[in-house]
Scaffold this motif. Structure first.
Motif, mmCIF file in Angstrom:
data_model
loop_
_atom_site.group_PDB
_atom_site.id
_atom_site.type_symbol
_atom_site.label_atom_id
_atom_site.label_comp_id
_atom_site.label_asym_id
_atom_site.label_seq_id
_atom_site.Cartn_x
_atom_site.Cartn_y
_atom_site.Cartn_z
ATOM 1 N N THR A 1 0.863 -1.178 0.000
ATOM 2 C CA THR A 1 0.000 0.000 0.000
ATOM 3 C C THR A 1 0.895 1.223 0.000
ATOM 4 O OG1 THR A 1 -1.717 -1.187 1.221
ATOM 5 C CG2 THR A 1 -1.836 1.213 1.218
ATOM 6 N N MET A 2 0.977 1.881 -1.151
ATOM 7 C CA MET A 2 1.965 2.941 -1.309
ATOM 8 C C MET A 2 1.543 3.884 -2.422
ATOM 9 S SD MET A 2 4.783 3.181 0.469
ATOM 10 C CE MET A 2 4.902 1.443 0.868
ATOM 11 N N THR A 3 1.532 5.181 -2.146
ATOM 12 C CA THR A 3 1.218 6.158 -3.189
ATOM 13 C C THR A 3 2.494 6.556 -3.925
ATOM 14 O OG1 THR A 3 1.544 8.068 -1.735
ATOM 15 C CG2 THR A 3 -0.662 7.074 -1.786
ATOM 16 N N GLN A 4 2.321 7.058 -5.142
ATOM 17 C CA GLN A 4 3.473 7.514 -5.904
ATOM 18 C C GLN A 4 4.145 8.703 -5.225
ATOM 19 O OE1 GLN A 4 2.395 8.210 -9.982
ATOM 20 N NE2 GLN A 4 1.893 6.073 -10.384
ATOM 21 N N GLU A 5 3.351 9.540 -4.579
ATOM 22 C CA GLU A 5 3.916 10.691 -3.870
ATOM 23 C C GLU A 5 4.855 10.233 -2.758
ATOM 24 O OE1 GLU A 5 0.022 12.086 -5.617
ATOM 25 O OE2 GLU A 5 0.724 10.309 -4.547
ATOM 26 N N LEU A 6 4.438 9.185 -2.044
ATOM 27 C CA LEU A 6 5.253 8.694 -0.934
ATOM 28 C C LEU A 6 6.545 8.066 -1.444
ATOM 29 C CD1 LEU A 6 5.554 8.287 2.071
ATOM 30 C CD2 LEU A 6 4.225 6.183 1.893
ATOM 31 N N ILE A 7 6.450 7.285 -2.496
ATOM 32 C CA ILE A 7 7.649 6.672 -3.059
ATOM 33 C C ILE A 7 8.607 7.749 -3.567
ATOM 34 C CG2 ILE A 7 8.543 5.151 -4.860
ATOM 35 C CD1 ILE A 7 5.922 3.614 -4.721
ATOM 36 N N ALA A 8 8.064 8.760 -4.230
ATOM 37 C CA ALA A 8 8.899 9.857 -4.717
ATOM 38 C C ALA A 8 9.623 10.539 -3.571
ATOM 39 C CB ALA A 8 8.043 10.858 -5.494
ATOM 40 N N SER A 9 8.910 10.734 -2.461
ATOM 41 C CA SER A 9 9.513 11.359 -1.288
ATOM 42 C C SER A 9 10.628 10.480 -0.719
ATOM 43 C CB SER A 9 8.445 11.607 -0.220
ATOM 44 O OG SER A 9 9.021 12.104 0.970
ATOM 45 N N MET A 10 10.403 9.150 -0.676
ATOM 46 C CA MET A 10 11.407 8.241 -0.139
ATOM 47 C C MET A 10 12.682 8.252 -0.989
ATOM 48 S SD MET A 10 10.143 6.932 2.639
ATOM 49 C CE MET A 10 9.446 8.576 2.856
ATOM 50 N N LEU A 11 12.505 8.312 -2.307
ATOM 51 C CA LEU A 11 13.653 8.261 -3.204
ATOM 52 C C LEU A 11 14.256 9.637 -3.469
ATOM 53 C CD1 LEU A 11 12.454 5.622 -5.849
ATOM 54 C CD2 LEU A 11 13.949 5.283 -3.868
ATOM 55 N N GLY A 12 13.548 10.685 -3.066
ATOM 56 C CA GLY A 12 14.056 12.035 -3.271
ATOM 57 C C GLY A 12 14.018 12.472 -4.714
ATOM 58 N N VAL A 13 12.975 12.027 -5.453
ATOM 59 C CA VAL A 13 12.822 12.398 -6.857
ATOM 60 C C VAL A 13 11.447 13.020 -7.063
ATOM 61 C CG1 VAL A 13 14.388 10.571 -7.609
ATOM 62 C CG2 VAL A 13 11.929 10.126 -7.526
ATOM 63 N N ARG A 14 11.227 13.576 -8.262
ATOM 64 C CA ARG A 14 9.941 14.170 -8.565
ATOM 65 C C ARG A 14 8.888 13.092 -8.784
ATOM 66 N NH1 ARG A 14 9.854 19.438 -10.271
ATOM 67 N NH2 ARG A 14 8.146 19.000 -11.728
ATOM 68 N N ARG A 15 7.630 13.432 -8.427
ATOM 69 C CA ARG A 15 6.541 12.478 -8.586
ATOM 70 C C ARG A 15 6.397 12.039 -10.037
ATOM 71 N NH1 ARG A 15 1.440 12.205 -10.270
ATOM 72 N NH2 ARG A 15 -0.074 10.900 -9.137
ATOM 73 N N GLU A 16 6.629 12.974 -10.965
ATOM 74 C CA GLU A 16 6.507 12.625 -12.379
ATOM 75 C C GLU A 16 7.468 11.504 -12.779
ATOM 76 O OE1 GLU A 16 5.002 16.696 -11.690
ATOM 77 O OE2 GLU A 16 6.839 15.618 -11.144
ATOM 78 N N GLY A 17 8.633 11.493 -12.165
ATOM 79 C CA GLY A 17 9.603 10.448 -12.459
ATOM 80 C C GLY A 17 9.112 9.080 -12.011
ATOM 81 N N ILE A 18 8.471 9.034 -10.829
ATOM 82 C CA ILE A 18 7.923 7.774 -10.321
ATOM 83 C C ILE A 18 6.737 7.333 -11.175
ATOM 84 C CG2 ILE A 18 6.780 6.662 -8.369
ATOM 85 C CD1 ILE A 18 9.775 7.081 -7.994
ATOM 86 N N THR A 19 5.911 8.290 -11.589
ATOM 87 C CA THR A 19 4.774 7.955 -12.449
ATOM 88 C C THR A 19 5.244 7.284 -13.733
ATOM 89 O OG1 THR A 19 3.470 9.798 -11.576
ATOM 90 C CG2 THR A 19 2.800 8.889 -13.702
#
Length: 258
Positions: free
Chosen positions: A173-191
């Motif tokens: 259970t994980m949002t793209q925003e949270l993953i982006a925050s964990m990796l220190g990258v932009r949300r668009e990159g995770i998308t």
């Protein structure tokens, strides 16, 4: 709530506790407190005095650093393979990182005086905690290298695999925003990265839920960082190549059978 879940949990679900010699395990078990860890719960504030160490069983805790401008990046994660609060037995009482629950679940906490009494006996507990610390340093170092040198696709694969290693299912259970925050990258990159993995048939993503469909495919797509971290944990904590160290003992297998 804790009372209702206690029947389904045992300290041996944490690999470090399970690796302790029987004498130490029996001695500290009465002092282990089963706690529920809620998503987003802060276990340690940056700079706060540590009063407990935590041994997650089904929860995953993220250690991350928040900069002055409010951005954050994950330093490392801790799940059922480890302990939270190593600064206590390394000689410090505080840590600059923030510890928050990334995946809700349970764990056991132990008061600082109990863990320090065992650590200061200079026996198996001290050896195990120091071996884990070395493995954790490897993970932190490799994460820094990965975040600098490898693509977002590779970073996401590494991160998903490490999360899967700490959970009993193939769903997160994980949002793209949270993953982006964990990796220190932009949300668009995770998308974009998640879309690539989904089109390749490796994951399914919808409404904050990620289902891994092809773990082998993720492993072939990630960088070398995942295997470096995994092998180091296995080498140090399972006693590989060291006749004097104790592998994770049978309490692990016993707990899995319950």
């Amino acid at each position: 709530m804790v009372a209702s879940i206690s029947a389904r949990h045992t300290p041996s679900q944490n690999q470090l506790l399970a690796a302790l010699p029987e004498e130490i395990f029996v001695r500290i078990t009465p002092h282990l407190e089963l706690v529920s860890m809620k998503l987003g719960e802060v276990l340690y504030e940056s700079g706060s005095q540590l009063q407990h160490v935590y041994f997650p069983t089904t929860a995953i805790v993220s250690l991350h650093y928040i900069t002055e401008n409010g951005t954050s990046v994950e330093i490392t994660g801790v799940g059922n393979e480890g302990i939270l609060g190593i600064s206590l037995f390394l000689g410090g009482n505080t840590t600059p990182s923030l510890a928050t629950v990334l995946t809700a679940g349970c764990g056991y906490r132990l008061k600082r005086q109990i863990i320090m009494e065992e650590f200061n006996r200079a026996g198996p507990m001290m050896r195990l905690m120091l071996l884990y610390t070395q493995a954790l340093i490897t993970q932190i170092s490799q994460t820094a290298v990965c975040n600098r040198q490898h693509s977002i696709d590779q970073q996401l694969c590494r991160w998903l695999l490490l999360a899967l290693d700490r959970t009993p299912s193939n769903e997160l259970t994980m949002t793209q925003e949270l993953i982006a925050s964990m990796l220190g990258v932009r949300r668009e990159g995770i998308t974009e990265a998640a879309g690539n993995l989904q089109r390749a048939g490796l994951i399914s993503y919808r409404r904050g839920h990620i289902t891994v469909l092809d773990r082998t495919g993720l492993e072939s797509r990630t960088c070398e960082c995942y295997n470096v971290v995994k092998k180091e944990f296995q080498r140090l904590l399972n006693g590989e190549g060291d006749a004097n160290s104790s592998p994770v003992n049978s309490r692990v297998e016993a707990s899995r059978g319950k």
